[in-house]
Design a protein around this motif. Sequence first.
Motif, PDB file in Angstrom:
ATOM      1  N   ILE A  35       0.833  -1.202   0.000  1.00  0.00           N
ATOM      2  CA  ILE A  35       0.000   0.000   0.000  1.00  0.00           C
ATOM      3  C   ILE A  35       0.868   1.253   0.000  1.00  0.00           C
ATOM      4  N   ALA A  36       1.941   1.246   0.772  1.00  0.00           N
ATOM      5  CA  ALA A  36       2.846   2.396   0.798  1.00  0.00           C
ATOM      6  C   ALA A  36       3.442   2.640  -0.582  1.00  0.00           C
ATOM      7  N   PHE A  37       3.793   1.554  -1.285  1.00  0.00           N
ATOM      8  CA  PHE A  37       4.343   1.697  -2.631  1.00  0.00           C
ATOM      9  C   PHE A  37       3.296   2.256  -3.586  1.00  0.00           C
ATOM     10  N   LEU A  38       2.066   1.750  -3.515  1.00  0.00           N
ATOM     11  CA  LEU A  38       1.000   2.240  -4.394  1.00  0.00           C
ATOM     12  C   LEU A  38       0.738   3.728  -4.173  1.00  0.00           C
ATOM     13  N   ARG A  39       0.730   4.141  -2.936  1.00  0.00           N
ATOM     14  CA  ARG A  39       0.456   5.554  -2.648  1.00  0.00           C
ATOM     15  C   ARG A  39       1.617   6.442  -3.116  1.00  0.00           C
ATOM     16  N   ARG A  40       2.835   5.940  -2.978  1.00  0.00           N
ATOM     17  CA  ARG A  40       3.995   6.734  -3.401  1.00  0.00           C
ATOM     18  C   ARG A  40       4.058   6.843  -4.926  1.00  0.00           C
ATOM     19  N   GLU A  41       3.947   5.710  -5.596  1.00  0.00           N
ATOM     20  CA  GLU A  41       4.021   5.726  -7.053  1.00  0.00           C
ATOM     21  C   GLU A  41       2.759   6.331  -7.671  1.00  0.00           C
ATOM     22  N   GLY A  42       1.621   6.062  -7.051  1.00  0.00           N
ATOM     23  CA  GLY A  42       0.373   6.590  -7.586  1.00  0.00           C
ATOM     24  C   GLY A  42       0.303   8.106  -7.572  1.00  0.00           C
ATOM     25  N   ALA A  43       1.046   8.740  -6.670  1.00  0.00           N
ATOM     26  CA  ALA A  43       1.042  10.203  -6.588  1.00  0.00           C
ATOM     27  C   ALA A  43       1.606  10.851  -7.846  1.00  0.00           C
ATOM     28  N   ARG A  44       2.309  10.068  -8.672  1.00  0.00           N
ATOM     29  CA  ARG A  44       2.830  10.616  -9.927  1.00  0.00           C
ATOM     30  C   ARG A  44       1.750  10.713 -11.003  1.00  0.00           C
ATOM     31  N   ARG A  45       0.580  10.124 -10.732  1.00  0.00           N
ATOM     32  CA  ARG A  45      -0.500  10.091 -11.701  1.00  0.00           C
ATOM     33  C   ARG A  45      -1.694  10.899 -11.198  1.00  0.00           C
ATOM     34  N   GLN A  46      -2.390  11.518 -12.124  1.00  0.00           N
ATOM     35  CA  GLN A  46      -3.621  12.209 -11.780  1.00  0.00           C
ATOM     36  C   GLN A  46      -4.754  11.188 -11.682  1.00  0.00           C
ATOM     37  N   LEU A  47      -5.569  11.311 -10.623  1.00  0.00           N
ATOM     38  CA  LEU A  47      -6.754  10.469 -10.405  1.00  0.00           C
ATOM     39  C   LEU A  47      -6.425   9.046  -9.940  1.00  0.00           C
ATOM     40  N   TYR A  48      -5.170   8.786  -9.557  1.00  0.00           N
ATOM     41  CA  TYR A  48      -4.829   7.443  -9.073  1.00  0.00           C
ATOM     42  C   TYR A  48      -5.542   7.191  -7.748  1.00  0.00           C
ATOM     43  N   PRO A  49      -6.132   6.007  -7.546  1.00  0.00           N
ATOM     44  CA  PRO A  49      -6.847   5.729  -6.293  1.00  0.00           C
ATOM     45  C   PRO A  49      -5.921   5.815  -5.076  1.00  0.00           C
ATOM     46  N   ALA A  50      -6.432   6.389  -3.998  1.00  0.00           N
ATOM     47  CA  ALA A  50      -5.676   6.467  -2.738  1.00  0.00           C
ATOM     48  C   ALA A  50      -5.990   5.215  -1.919  1.00  0.00           C
ATOM     49  N   TYR A  51      -5.329   4.125  -2.273  1.00  0.00           N
ATOM     50  CA  TYR A  51      -5.614   2.849  -1.622  1.00  0.00           C
ATOM     51  C   TYR A  51      -5.219   2.856  -0.151  1.00  0.00           C
ATOM     52  N   ARG A  52      -5.984   2.072   0.634  1.00  0.00           N
ATOM     53  CA  ARG A  52      -5.709   1.873   2.056  1.00  0.00           C
ATOM     54  C   ARG A  52      -5.644   0.378   2.329  1.00  0.00           C
ATOM     55  N   GLU A  53      -4.977   0.018   3.402  1.00  0.00           N
ATOM     56  CA  GLU A  53      -4.885  -1.404   3.739  1.00  0.00           C
ATOM     57  C   GLU A  53      -6.270  -2.014   3.912  1.00  0.00           C
ATOM     58  N   ARG A  54      -7.164  -1.297   4.557  1.00  0.00           N
ATOM     59  CA  ARG A  54      -8.467  -1.884   4.849  1.00  0.00           C
ATOM     60  C   ARG A  54      -9.312  -2.105   3.592  1.00  0.00           C
ATOM     61  N   ASP A  55      -8.946  -1.456   2.482  1.00  0.00           N
ATOM     62  CA  ASP A  55      -9.696  -1.669   1.249  1.00  0.00           C
ATOM     63  C   ASP A  55      -9.625  -3.120   0.785  1.00  0.00           C
ATOM     64  N   LEU A  56      -8.527  -3.806   1.140  1.00  0.00           N
ATOM     65  CA  LEU A  56      -8.351  -5.192   0.734  1.00  0.00           C
ATOM     66  C   LEU A  56      -8.862  -6.188   1.765  1.00  0.00           C
ATOM     67  N   VAL A  57      -9.359  -5.695   2.875  1.00  0.00           N
ATOM     68  CA  VAL A  57      -9.851  -6.613   3.911  1.00  0.00           C
ATOM     69  C   VAL A  57     -11.298  -6.341   4.298  1.00  0.00           C
ATOM     70  N   ASP A  58     -11.823  -5.159   3.960  1.00  0.00           N
ATOM     71  CA  ASP A  58     -13.194  -4.857   4.368  1.00  0.00           C
ATOM     72  C   ASP A  58     -14.200  -4.971   3.233  1.00  0.00           C
ATOM     73  N   GLY A  59     -13.743  -5.445   2.060  1.00  0.00           N
ATOM     74  CA  GLY A  59     -14.653  -5.645   0.953  1.00  0.00           C
ATOM     75  C   GLY A  59     -14.802  -4.467   0.016  1.00  0.00           C
ATOM     76  N   THR A  60     -14.099  -3.356   0.268  1.00  0.00           N
ATOM     77  CA  THR A  60     -14.179  -2.217  -0.651  1.00  0.00           C
ATOM     78  C   THR A  60     -13.731  -2.645  -2.052  1.00  0.00           C
TER      79      THR A  60
END
Length: 215
Positions: A35-60
């Motif tokens: 998740i830390a990698f996705l948030r760091r790399e995703g910041a280089r893109r416009q509209l990249y989802p701001a993923y959270r750890e709980r998104d993969l465990v709470d059904g989001t």
Amino acid sequence: AGLTSCSILLRPSRVRRPPGVVVGPATASELPEVIAFLRREGARRQLYPAYRERDLVDGTLRDLAVGDIAVARRRGEIVGTLAAWDQSGFKQDVVDGYGPTLRRLRPAYDLAARLLGARPLTRPGEAVPLAFGACLAVAGDDPDLFDALLDAAGESARHRGKAYLMLGLADEAPLLARLRRRLSVRYRSDLYSLAWPPAEPIAAGRVPYIEIAAL
């Protein structure tokens, strides 16, 4: 901006790995780092989802398991990710029928697909067996890393009975040229920026990334 979506034809292939790179499925213990990698790399893109750890465990991210994410590492550090997201449990594309031209070409297509080790066209009344590429992030937009991740995600999807892996990239994305090399069905759409009151375009200065699996 333009958006090019590719439905990659899946067939048996070896997973290519650049020198010094290890690719494998993510584990629960790796999730914070992923998740830390996705948030760091995703910041280089416009509209990249701001993923959270709980998104993969709470059904989001419904039906997306941690192990569905391919992770590439170099010298122990994460340098790329790509998930193969099977959404068939809640979203399907069902073939109603084929037009006259495709009906005539279908036997030849099916024969060619079998010779390539791919699946024939889906029969009318059945759901298209596809998975969506998601959570794409590649350090430095390295095309060889991207190829390795596509191979890994494609093999993961194919082993689950999928015939296609869907992935969309903005027309300005550095990795689109490498994606176009894959045997695929492509279609292009347009992205529009709207704001009230009028404001600067939200995509100014950064290439947009749209998670087509969430559309």
